[in-house]
Design an enzyme around this catalytic site. Structure first.
Site, short mmCIF file in Angstrom:
data_model
loop_
_atom_site.label_atom_id
_atom_site.label_comp_id
_atom_site.label_asym_id
_atom_site.label_seq_id
_atom_site.Cartn_x
_atom_site.Cartn_y
_atom_site.Cartn_z
N ARG A 246 -38.15 -1.69 -50.25
CA ARG A 246 -38.87 -0.48 -50.50
C ARG A 246 -40.52 -0.93 -50.72
O ARG A 246 -40.82 -2.03 -51.16
CB ARG A 246 -38.41 0.07 -51.69
N GLU A 275 -44.98 5.38 -45.25
CA GLU A 275 -44.42 5.31 -44.32
C GLU A 275 -44.23 6.88 -43.64
O GLU A 275 -44.41 8.14 -43.66
CB GLU A 275 -43.16 5.38 -44.19
N HIS A 294 -38.52 1.70 -42.04
CA HIS A 294 -38.08 2.22 -42.27
C HIS A 294 -36.42 2.55 -41.83
O HIS A 294 -36.10 3.03 -41.94
CB HIS A 294 -38.69 2.74 -43.33
#
Length: 347
Positions: A246, A275, A294
């Site tokens: 993360r 993100e 991601h």
């Protein structure tokens, strides 16, 4: 037990069809899919009546209003369970849920294969300079193959920070590449770590001994900002840093400094503080950084697996059973008591 279905609410983020197929076929659940850009009052009206809220586990996908915060909990008095659509749960204030008697469940393990493969892919891409080679072939001439010389994974020391489902799978893949695997996980003892295919180490020992450090821990109050300038300085010169965990666990500015100075040899990053990262993010300017958005867990197989797991676990909740993957298991007695107190749950 009466047949009144439990109301499940989610927003219309992409989901594999198996989620709706499973819940739609069950009389125990009634699913409402809300438009994240739709009328806010209508969304609040449905959330206020929800028994179960199924939320994305990607923090920057969810507008702040729909994160599970004390404010949302206060407006949703019927809520007994929050389910995340992945292994992560940083879209949820777990402590606030626990205080309110709300059970939090996730899909731990559902993405392990995909994320572990992606982590190994980033290691190969950085160590063998695959992305750099591709870019230079497309944009330059006059360089030699030796200008792109990389390193094998075989014989290197792989240090894993976190040895849960994904870390364990990564350990096995790393061993298959001929790497010696170290692991730091404060929740596992030495024997448990050995059973999962790694050698136990302290975080400091791991940083100092590893040729590649790969993060596989959740972002929590304990892990936020865990790797900063001091941690990167402890790593071997020219070591590689990988994260499919993360954003926010490592300090991006400190990582950029360690890479730009030449202390670290490269990084493979799937997760970011924000993100997607800005196109002018300093880390994206470095040739020895391989970046992805991601997407470690974004495979057809993983999304289908996670959606199926989530739907089946939600049905466990609807039946008043103990769910398989609880984040705050200490709230289970309160959760069951709240279910039993509902007038329509038992005859």
């Amino acid at each position: 037990m009466k047949n009144t279905p439990k109301k499940v609410v989610r927003f219309n983020f992409w989901s594999d069809a198996s989620f709706e197929d499973i819940l739609g076929a069950s009389p125990q659940a009634s699913l409402e899919v809300l438009d994240v850009r739709g009328d806010e009052e209508r969304n609040w009206a449905h959330l206020a009546q929800a028994d179960i809220y199924h939320i994305s586990s990607a923090k920057d996908e969810v507008p702040p209003a729909w994160l599970v915060t004390p404010q949302l909990i206060q407006r949703c008095p019927a809520l007994v369970c929050v389910s995340t659509a992945g292994a992560g749960y940083d879209t949820v204030d777990v402590q606030a849920c626990t205080q309110a008697g709300i059970l939090v469940v996730n899909q731990a393990g559902g993405n392990a294969n995909s994320v572990a493969e992606h982590a190994i892919g980033l290691m190969l891409a950085v160590a063998r300079r695959i992305v750099e080679s591709d870019h230079r072939l497309r944009t330059e001439t006059g360089f030699s193959r030796e200008d792109l010389m990389g390193h094998e994974l075989n014989g290197k020391v792989l240090g894993l920070v976190g040895l849960g489902h994904t870390g364990t799978r990564t350990a096995r893949l790393g061993a298959a590449f001929g790497m010696r695997v170290l692991a730091y996980d404060p929740y596992l003892d030495e024997n448990a770590i050995a059973a999962r295919g790694a050698q136990a180490a302290t975080l400091e020992q791991l940083l100092e001994a590893s040729d590649i450090v790969s993060l596989h821990c959740p972002r929590t109050r304990e892990t936020s900002g865990m790797l900063g300038a001091q941690a990167f300085a402890k790593m071997k010169r020219r070591a590689l840093f990988i994260s499919t965990a993360r954003g926010g666990i490592h300090d991006e500015a400190a990582l950029h400094g360690a890479l730009a100075s030449g202390h670290l040899g490269g990084a493979g990053l799937d997760v970011w503080q924000v993100e997607p990262p800005r196109a002018d993010h300093p880390l994206l300017s470095l040739r020895n950084v391989v970046s992805t958005y991601h997407t470690a867990g974004v495979t057809h197989e993983c999304r289908r697996n996670v959606a199926t797991m989530a739907a089946e676990q939600i049905l466990q909740v609807c039946r008043g059973e103990t769910p398989a993957r609880m984040v705050n298991s200490e709230v289970l007695p309160d959760f069951l008591a709240r279910l039993r107190a509902a007038a329509d749950f038992f005859e």
